[in-house]
Design a protein around this motif. Structure first.
Motif, PDB file in Angstrom:
ATOM      1  N   VAL A 149       0.837  -1.196   0.000  1.00  0.00           N
ATOM      2  CA  VAL A 149       0.000   0.000   0.000  1.00  0.00           C
ATOM      3  C   VAL A 149       0.876   1.251   0.000  1.00  0.00           C
ATOM      4  O   VAL A 149       0.612   2.211  -0.727  1.00  0.00           O
ATOM      5  CB  VAL A 149      -0.963  -0.007   1.212  1.00  0.00           C
ATOM      6  CG1 VAL A 149      -1.733   1.298   1.310  1.00  0.00           C
ATOM      7  CG2 VAL A 149      -1.921  -1.181   1.114  1.00  0.00           C
TER       8      VAL A 149
ATOM      9  N   LYS B 239       0.880   4.016  -2.937  1.00  0.00           N
ATOM     10  CA  LYS B 239       0.599   5.428  -2.645  1.00  0.00           C
ATOM     11  C   LYS B 239       1.714   6.320  -3.192  1.00  0.00           C
ATOM     12  O   LYS B 239       1.453   7.371  -3.766  1.00  0.00           O
ATOM     13  CB  LYS B 239       0.476   5.659  -1.135  1.00  0.00           C
ATOM     14  CG  LYS B 239      -0.819   5.196  -0.554  1.00  0.00           C
ATOM     15  CD  LYS B 239      -0.854   5.456   0.945  1.00  0.00           C
ATOM     16  CE  LYS B 239      -1.974   4.724   1.584  1.00  0.00           C
ATOM     17  NZ  LYS B 239      -3.065   5.523   1.996  1.00  0.00           N
TER      18      LYS B 239
ATOM     19  N   GLU C 125      -6.652  -1.327 -10.313  1.00  0.00           N
ATOM     20  CA  GLU C 125      -6.578  -2.062  -9.052  1.00  0.00           C
ATOM     21  C   GLU C 125      -5.419  -1.567  -8.198  1.00  0.00           C
ATOM     22  O   GLU C 125      -5.528  -1.515  -6.964  1.00  0.00           O
ATOM     23  CB  GLU C 125      -6.446  -3.564  -9.320  1.00  0.00           C
ATOM     24  CG  GLU C 125      -7.714  -4.183  -9.875  1.00  0.00           C
ATOM     25  CD  GLU C 125      -7.541  -5.620 -10.320  1.00  0.00           C
ATOM     26  OE1 GLU C 125      -8.477  -6.415 -10.102  1.00  0.00           O
ATOM     27  OE2 GLU C 125      -6.473  -5.951 -10.888  1.00  0.00           O
TER      28      GLU C 125
ATOM     29  N   LYS D 282      -6.603   1.549  -6.588  1.00  0.00           N
ATOM     30  CA  LYS D 282      -7.493   1.221  -5.468  1.00  0.00           C
ATOM     31  C   LYS D 282      -6.684   0.766  -4.263  1.00  0.00           C
ATOM     32  O   LYS D 282      -7.014   1.086  -3.126  1.00  0.00           O
ATOM     33  CB  LYS D 282      -8.488   0.132  -5.872  1.00  0.00           C
ATOM     34  CG  LYS D 282      -9.587   0.625  -6.789  1.00  0.00           C
ATOM     35  CD  LYS D 282     -10.523  -0.503  -7.164  1.00  0.00           C
ATOM     36  CE  LYS D 282     -11.533  -0.050  -8.206  1.00  0.00           C
ATOM     37  NZ  LYS D 282     -12.377  -1.159  -8.667  1.00  0.00           N
ATOM     38  N   LEU D 283      -5.624   0.014  -4.512  1.00  0.00           N
ATOM     39  CA  LEU D 283      -4.735  -0.426  -3.445  1.00  0.00           C
ATOM     40  C   LEU D 283      -4.111   0.787  -2.753  1.00  0.00           C
ATOM     41  O   LEU D 283      -3.976   0.818  -1.535  1.00  0.00           O
ATOM     42  CB  LEU D 283      -3.645  -1.343  -4.009  1.00  0.00           C
ATOM     43  CG  LEU D 283      -2.632  -1.921  -3.046  1.00  0.00           C
ATOM     44  CD1 LEU D 283      -3.296  -2.881  -2.077  1.00  0.00           C
ATOM     45  CD2 LEU D 283      -1.527  -2.635  -3.809  1.00  0.00           C
TER      46      LEU D 283
ATOM     47  N   ASP E 213      -5.449   3.622  -2.384  1.00  0.00           N
ATOM     48  CA  ASP E 213      -6.465   4.317  -1.597  1.00  0.00           C
ATOM     49  C   ASP E 213      -6.697   3.671  -0.235  1.00  0.00           C
ATOM     50  O   ASP E 213      -7.316   4.274   0.631  1.00  0.00           O
ATOM     51  CB  ASP E 213      -7.792   4.378  -2.369  1.00  0.00           C
ATOM     52  CG  ASP E 213      -7.701   5.281  -3.592  1.00  0.00           C
ATOM     53  OD1 ASP E 213      -6.823   6.162  -3.623  1.00  0.00           O
ATOM     54  OD2 ASP E 213      -8.512   5.091  -4.533  1.00  0.00           O
ATOM     55  N   LEU E 214      -6.214   2.433  -0.060  1.00  0.00           N
ATOM     56  CA  LEU E 214      -6.347   1.769   1.241  1.00  0.00           C
ATOM     57  C   LEU E 214      -5.448   2.449   2.269  1.00  0.00           C
ATOM     58  O   LEU E 214      -4.466   3.094   1.927  1.00  0.00           O
ATOM     59  CB  LEU E 214      -5.926   0.303   1.137  1.00  0.00           C
ATOM     60  CG  LEU E 214      -6.819  -0.645   0.382  1.00  0.00           C
ATOM     61  CD1 LEU E 214      -6.159  -2.024   0.307  1.00  0.00           C
ATOM     62  CD2 LEU E 214      -8.177  -0.756   1.031  1.00  0.00           C
ATOM     63  N   GLU E 215      -5.798   2.244   3.524  1.00  0.00           N
ATOM     64  CA  GLU E 215      -4.930   2.727   4.586  1.00  0.00           C
ATOM     65  C   GLU E 215      -3.791   1.726   4.756  1.00  0.00           C
ATOM     66  O   GLU E 215      -3.914   0.566   4.373  1.00  0.00           O
ATOM     67  CB  GLU E 215      -5.735   2.881   5.874  1.00  0.00           C
ATOM     68  CG  GLU E 215      -6.768   3.990   5.741  1.00  0.00           C
ATOM     69  CD  GLU E 215      -7.681   4.070   6.932  1.00  0.00           C
ATOM     70  OE1 GLU E 215      -7.936   3.038   7.571  1.00  0.00           O
ATOM     71  OE2 GLU E 215      -8.154   5.171   7.202  1.00  0.00           O
ATOM     72  N   SER E 216      -2.715   2.166   5.359  1.00  0.00           N
ATOM     73  CA  SER E 216      -1.557   1.290   5.517  1.00  0.00           C
ATOM     74  C   SER E 216      -1.887   0.124   6.439  1.00  0.00           C
ATOM     75  O   SER E 216      -2.857   0.149   7.199  1.00  0.00           O
ATOM     76  CB  SER E 216      -0.365   2.063   6.072  1.00  0.00           C
ATOM     77  OG  SER E 216      -0.596   2.402   7.424  1.00  0.00           O
ATOM     78  N   ARG E 217      -1.081  -0.892   6.385  1.00  0.00           N
ATOM     79  CA  ARG E 217      -1.277  -2.110   7.181  1.00  0.00           C
ATOM     80  C   ARG E 217      -1.335  -1.779   8.670  1.00  0.00           C
ATOM     81  O   ARG E 217      -2.166  -2.305   9.399  1.00  0.00           O
ATOM     82  CB  ARG E 217      -0.128  -3.075   6.882  1.00  0.00           C
ATOM     83  CG  ARG E 217      -0.225  -4.398   7.587  1.00  0.00           C
ATOM     84  CD  ARG E 217       0.934  -5.309   7.164  1.00  0.00           C
ATOM     85  NE  ARG E 217       0.761  -6.646   7.635  1.00  0.00           N
ATOM     86  CZ  ARG E 217       1.159  -7.079   8.830  1.00  0.00           C
ATOM     87  NH1 ARG E 217       1.753  -6.258   9.654  1.00  0.00           N
ATOM     88  NH2 ARG E 217       0.968  -8.326   9.184  1.00  0.00           N
TER      89      ARG E 217
ATOM     90  N   LEU F 206      -4.714  -0.199   9.558  1.00  0.00           N
ATOM     91  CA  LEU F 206      -5.772  -1.205   9.547  1.00  0.00           C
ATOM     92  C   LEU F 206      -5.688  -2.126  10.764  1.00  0.00           C
ATOM     93  O   LEU F 206      -6.706  -2.458  11.369  1.00  0.00           O
ATOM     94  CB  LEU F 206      -5.717  -2.025   8.249  1.00  0.00           C
ATOM     95  CG  LEU F 206      -6.090  -1.266   6.982  1.00  0.00           C
ATOM     96  CD1 LEU F 206      -5.838  -2.134   5.756  1.00  0.00           C
ATOM     97  CD2 LEU F 206      -7.519  -0.796   7.019  1.00  0.00           C
TER      98      LEU F 206
END
Length: 183
Positions: free
Chosen positions: A86, A90, A118, A121-122, A124-128, A131
């Protein structure tokens, strides 16, 4: 390039693909050396950005059991990610916003092929870490709620017993005392 150099290059790319949990293929045409240096810094410590030859990378990807052929056209560079994918996604997305010459073509994540969309979209996720922190917070809240639920009947019983004791000490207001009931 001599044959031994090509074999060594294929082996190196194969090892990088096998040792990475993600690889992002990009087109870098139009970027200056200074911009490429800046891009490498923006990817973080757990990603390595390398300019690669398409033919050698196709061979290496095949040896590593990864499908990248559709992305290996034109000028190509690959970000080999060994840490949090991620964070690298970013970094690439943000750099591409500022420098439209960088085009994300696609990639792989733990052996699964990803399209450019994709990968965005990855990104746009928050970091590990974020999460995991949210998951831990949710679990802690659930446990606190469960503890309060288990404790509620005991608390209610204690209040009822205390109210009954107070009532008895005050003379039973409304209920007959045991001595009065016997007469």
């Amino acid at each position: 390039m001599a044959t031994s150099d090509k074999i060594a290059a294929v082996e190196e790319i194969t090892e990088k693909l096998r040792g990475s949990n993600a690889a992002v293929v990009t087109s870098y045409t139009g970027l200056t050396v200074a911009q490429l240096k800046e891009l490498r810094r923006s990817l973080g410590e757990n990603a390595q950005y390398r300019v690669v030859k398409n033919t050698l990378t196709k061979i290496a990807a095949k040896e590593a059991g990864i499908q990248l052929d559709e992305h290996l056209k034109g000028s190509t560079a690959v970000a080999f990610v060994t840490g949090d994918p991620v964070t690298a996604a970013k970094g690439l997305r943000d750099f591409a916003k500022e420098n439209p010459s960088l085009v994300i073509k696609g990639g792989v994540l733990e052996g699964k092929a990803l399209s450019a969309d994709e990968i965005k979209k990855l990104a746009d996720l928050e970091s590990r870490e974020v999460l995991l922190a949210k998951l831990a917070g949710g679990m802690k809240a659930s446990m606190a709620k469960a503890a309060a639920t288990f404790q509620a009947p005991l608390t209610k019983f204690a209040r009822t017993a205390d109210a009954l004791r107070s009532k008895v000490e005050q003379g039973g207001a409304g209920t007959p005392a045991p001595a009065e009931a016997a007469e």
